[in-house]
Design an enzyme around this catalytic site. Structure first.
Site, PDB file in Angstrom:
ATOM      1  N   ARG A  93     -20.034  -7.400   6.294  1.00  0.00           N
ATOM      2  CA  ARG A  93     -18.782  -7.799   6.924  1.00  0.00           C
ATOM      3  C   ARG A  93     -18.132  -8.982   6.196  1.00  0.00           C
ATOM      4  NH1 ARG A  93     -17.925  -9.680  13.118  1.00  0.00           N
ATOM      5  NH2 ARG A  93     -19.091 -11.473  12.367  1.00  0.00           N
ATOM      6  N   GLY A  99       0.832  -1.207   0.000  1.00  0.00           N
ATOM      7  CA  GLY A  99       0.000   0.000   0.000  1.00  0.00           C
ATOM      8  C   GLY A  99       0.857   1.243   0.000  1.00  0.00           C
ATOM      9  N   GLN A 123      -2.152   6.852   1.561  1.00  0.00           N
ATOM     10  CA  GLN A 123      -1.829   8.016   2.404  1.00  0.00           C
ATOM     11  C   GLN A 123      -0.971   7.643   3.617  1.00  0.00           C
ATOM     12  OE1 GLN A 123      -4.777  10.181   4.403  1.00  0.00           O
ATOM     13  NE2 GLN A 123      -6.026   8.425   4.959  1.00  0.00           N
ATOM     14  N   ILE A 124      -1.171   6.476   4.191  1.00  0.00           N
ATOM     15  CA  ILE A 124      -0.269   6.085   5.291  1.00  0.00           C
ATOM     16  C   ILE A 124       1.131   5.837   4.726  1.00  0.00           C
ATOM     17  CG2 ILE A 124       0.253   4.319   7.034  1.00  0.00           C
ATOM     18  CD1 ILE A 124      -2.753   3.988   7.450  1.00  0.00           C
ATOM     19  N   GLY A 125       1.187   5.162   3.579  1.00  0.00           N
ATOM     20  CA  GLY A 125       2.476   4.924   2.928  1.00  0.00           C
ATOM     21  C   GLY A 125       3.261   6.213   2.736  1.00  0.00           C
ATOM     22  N   ALA A 138       1.624   3.453  -2.074  1.00  0.00           N
ATOM     23  CA  ALA A 138       1.162   4.701  -2.702  1.00  0.00           C
ATOM     24  C   ALA A 138      -0.020   5.314  -1.964  1.00  0.00           C
ATOM     25  CB  ALA A 138       0.789   4.439  -4.165  1.00  0.00           C
ATOM     26  N   ASP A 148      -3.975   3.263  18.867  1.00  0.00           N
ATOM     27  CA  ASP A 148      -4.952   3.349  19.953  1.00  0.00           C
ATOM     28  C   ASP A 148      -4.234   3.632  21.277  1.00  0.00           C
ATOM     29  OD1 ASP A 148      -7.070   2.392  18.124  1.00  0.00           O
ATOM     30  OD2 ASP A 148      -5.907   0.543  18.194  1.00  0.00           O
ATOM     31  N   HIS A 166      -8.498  -4.092  17.314  1.00  0.00           N
ATOM     32  CA  HIS A 166      -8.400  -2.709  16.842  1.00  0.00           C
ATOM     33  C   HIS A 166      -9.733  -2.353  16.186  1.00  0.00           C
ATOM     34  CE1 HIS A 166      -7.297   0.965  14.889  1.00  0.00           C
ATOM     35  NE2 HIS A 166      -7.591   0.447  13.716  1.00  0.00           N
TER      36      HIS A 166
HETATM   37  P1  NAX Z   1      -5.239   4.303   1.178  1.00  0.00           P
HETATM   38  O1  NAX Z   1      -6.486   3.861   0.511  1.00  0.00           O
HETATM   39  O2  NAX Z   1      -4.786   5.706   1.071  1.00  0.00           O
HETATM   40  O3  NAX Z   1      -4.032   3.395   0.672  1.00  0.00           O
HETATM   41  C1  NAX Z   1      -4.115   2.008   0.568  1.00  0.00           C
HETATM   42  C2  NAX Z   1      -3.174   1.596  -0.541  1.00  0.00           C
HETATM   43  O4  NAX Z   1      -3.124   0.171  -0.563  1.00  0.00           O
HETATM   44  C3  NAX Z   1      -3.625   2.039  -1.925  1.00  0.00           C
HETATM   45  O5  NAX Z   1      -2.569   2.737  -2.569  1.00  0.00           O
HETATM   46  C4  NAX Z   1      -3.948   0.717  -2.637  1.00  0.00           C
HETATM   47  O6  NAX Z   1      -3.634   0.764  -4.025  1.00  0.00           O
HETATM   48  C5  NAX Z   1      -3.031  -0.241  -1.894  1.00  0.00           C
HETATM   49  N1  NAX Z   1      -3.421  -1.642  -2.005  1.00  0.00           N
HETATM   50  C6  NAX Z   1      -4.657  -2.188  -2.080  1.00  0.00           C
HETATM   51  N2  NAX Z   1      -4.590  -3.511  -2.236  1.00  0.00           N
HETATM   52  C7  NAX Z   1      -3.268  -3.834  -2.251  1.00  0.00           C
HETATM   53  C8  NAX Z   1      -2.571  -5.046  -2.402  1.00  0.00           C
HETATM   54  N3  NAX Z   1      -3.211  -6.209  -2.576  1.00  0.00           N
HETATM   55  N4  NAX Z   1      -1.216  -5.002  -2.370  1.00  0.00           N
HETATM   56  C9  NAX Z   1      -0.568  -3.843  -2.227  1.00  0.00           C
HETATM   57  N5  NAX Z   1      -1.188  -2.649  -2.102  1.00  0.00           N
HETATM   58  C10 NAX Z   1      -2.513  -2.654  -2.114  1.00  0.00           C
HETATM   59  O7  NAX Z   1      -5.403   3.861   2.703  1.00  0.00           O
HETATM   60  P2  NAX Z   1      -4.589   4.366   3.977  1.00  0.00           P
HETATM   61  O8  NAX Z   1      -5.237   5.559   4.540  1.00  0.00           O
HETATM   62  O9  NAX Z   1      -3.149   4.425   3.639  1.00  0.00           O
HETATM   63  O10 NAX Z   1      -4.897   3.173   5.007  1.00  0.00           O
HETATM   64  C11 NAX Z   1      -4.398   1.881   4.799  1.00  0.00           C
HETATM   65  C12 NAX Z   1      -5.041   0.894   5.758  1.00  0.00           C
HETATM   66  O11 NAX Z   1      -4.735   1.205   7.108  1.00  0.00           O
HETATM   67  C13 NAX Z   1      -6.560   0.856   5.697  1.00  0.00           C
HETATM   68  O12 NAX Z   1      -6.981  -0.501   5.696  1.00  0.00           O
HETATM   69  C14 NAX Z   1      -6.963   1.516   6.982  1.00  0.00           C
HETATM   70  O13 NAX Z   1      -8.246   1.092   7.416  1.00  0.00           O
HETATM   71  C15 NAX Z   1      -5.891   1.061   7.909  1.00  0.00           C
HETATM   72  N6  NAX Z   1      -5.704   1.811   9.160  1.00  0.00           N
HETATM   73  C16 NAX Z   1      -5.350   1.100  10.254  1.00  0.00           C
HETATM   74  C17 NAX Z   1      -5.093   1.701  11.477  1.00  0.00           C
HETATM   75  C18 NAX Z   1      -4.689   0.906  12.672  1.00  0.00           C
HETATM   76  O14 NAX Z   1      -4.552   1.505  13.741  1.00  0.00           O
HETATM   77  N7  NAX Z   1      -4.462  -0.401  12.621  1.00  0.00           N
HETATM   78  C19 NAX Z   1      -5.258   3.163  11.636  1.00  0.00           C
HETATM   79  C20 NAX Z   1      -5.214   3.912  10.352  1.00  0.00           C
HETATM   80  C21 NAX Z   1      -5.873   3.256   9.181  1.00  0.00           C
HETATM   81  O15 NAX Z   1      -7.242   3.521   9.236  1.00  0.00           O
END
Ligand code: NAX
Length: 328
Positions: free
Chosen positions: A98, A11, A15-17, A13, A159, A187
């Site tokens: 779900r 992931g 926003q977390i990346g 590309a 958290d 979580h």
């Molecule tokens: P984004 O949608 O901005 O980025 C996700 C990226 O993953 C996209 O670039 C997408 O192309 C890529 N992706 C999708 N399937 C893939 C695969 N099979 N292989 C490689 N890349 C793939 O999401 P973002 O805001 O960065 O959040 C990422 C994840 O973190 C989400 O699932 C979100 O729910 C989760 N979070 C978890 C948190 C935690 O505390 N555990 C908190 C923050 C966040 O909500």
């Protein structure tokens, strides 16, 4: 000079990346003396965006960054990985049940688990960030039978950090004055941030605050629903804080918890505190020499017992659902 540590980020590309990669490359994940090689995994449509981020990483001229490779194939991306940050996941979209969500994520985390099993380095450490994080970690772990189960973890450090921030404000102390914070369970909104074992100046934080009303009706829901509050305010989900927590999680795992303190990590249960064996649930853990251990012997009162059980129950239901779908 040291051999670079290979860090795979999925992931990349997203926003977390975008918030995460620069901190890994500048040395915050593993330490200021540890060179890193980045291996980025994205879906084919997002590879170009990942290449753009890689160009910016180049432009930072980070002395510790010894290379960046970009993949759209999981098997290649995890080859030789020492650390894997599984951030990319399938988000829940409108009308999705779900079961649909779990199934879509099974399609991501199963092959990634298999790829880790096939080609990651012997010392691989995995952190799952992508939601539903605990159950995605369970799916990946179940498909990596040759990797010790304890190498698969899921993130509740965000958290944990949110709980530290809320408590520090309420008690009028610095976050560094707070020790032994714990997030228990999943979580998700059922998570249980525990102030009875947290300490301020060696005393129970719940006693120091002395406000059960606040603890139950303000603190717990504020921490548990913080993600939704961020979306409401920012118009986008937590990104920099999530990246910072991922950095903290791995840094603590590799470099150890401080004497007299612990952290929160979702790890494979050994049955401690009545959490069924095999579930990936958040616990108080200490870390040393790259290994974690669940803190033992804490007394759990009825209030905490009820909260922990409810969150663990949700994890058991998620596990049963992915079992039924044939994902584990
Ligand atoms: P984004 O949608 O901005 O980025 C996700 C990226 O993953 C996209 O670039 C997408 O192309 C890529 N992706 C999708 N399937 C893939 C695969 N099979 N292989 C490689 N890349 C793939 O999401 P973002 O805001 O960065 O959040 C990422 C994840 O973190 C989400 O699932 C979100 O729910 C989760 N979070 C978890 C948190 C935690 O505390 N555990 C908190 C923050 C966040 O909500």
């Amino acid at each position: 000079t040291r051999t670079p540590v290979s860090v795979t980020v999925t992931g990349a590309a997203g926003q977390i990346g975008y918030a995460l990669l620069f901190r890994i490359a500048s040395g915050h994940l593993l330490g200021a003396d540890v060179p890193v090689k980045l291996r980025l995994l994205e879906i084919p449509q997002a590879v170009k965006a990942a290449e753009g981020t890689a160009m910016e990483l180049d432009d930072c001229a980070f002395p510790l960054l010894s290379g960046i490779d970009i993949f759209d194939d999981a098997t290649k991306a995890f080859e030789g990985a020492n650390v894997a940050l599984l951030v990319g996941a399938r988000p829940r979209t409108k009308g999705m049940e779900r079961g649909d969500l779990l199934e879509a994520n099974g399609g991501i985390f199963r092959p990634q688990g298999e790829a880790i099993n096939a080609g990651a380095a012997d010392d691989i450490k995995v952190l799952v960030v992508g939601n539903p994080a605990n159950t995605n970690a369970l799916i990946a772990q179940q498909h990596a039978p040759d990797v010790p189960a304890e190498r698969f973890t899921a993130m509740t450090r965000l958290d944990h950090n949110r709980a530290l921030a809320q408590l520090s404000k309420k008690a009028g102390v610095s976050v560094s004055d707070i020790k032994k914070m714990t997030i228990w369970g999943n979580h998700s909104a059922t998570q249980y941030p525990d102030l009875f074992h947290a300490e301020i100046g060696g005393k129970s934080a719940a006693e120091v605050v002395g406000d059960q009303q606040w603890l139950e009706n303000d603190f717990i829901p504020t921490v548990a629903k913080r993600g939704a509050a961020i979306i409401e305010a920012r118009g986008a989900s937590s990104a920099a804080s999530a990246a910072s927590a991922a950095i903290d999680h791995v840094h603590t795992w590799v470099n150890g918890t401080a004497e007299g303190d612990w952290t929160s990590m979702a790890v494979v249960s050994d049955g401690s505190y009545g959490v069924p064996e095999g579930l990936i649930s958040s616990f108080p853990v200490t870390t040393k020499d790259g290994e974690w251990e669940i803190v033992q012997g804490l007394e759990i009162d009825d209030f905490s017992r009820g909260r922990i059980d409810a969150s663990v129950q949700e994890l058991a239901e998620e596990r049963d659902a992915v079992r039924k779908l044939g994902l584990i």
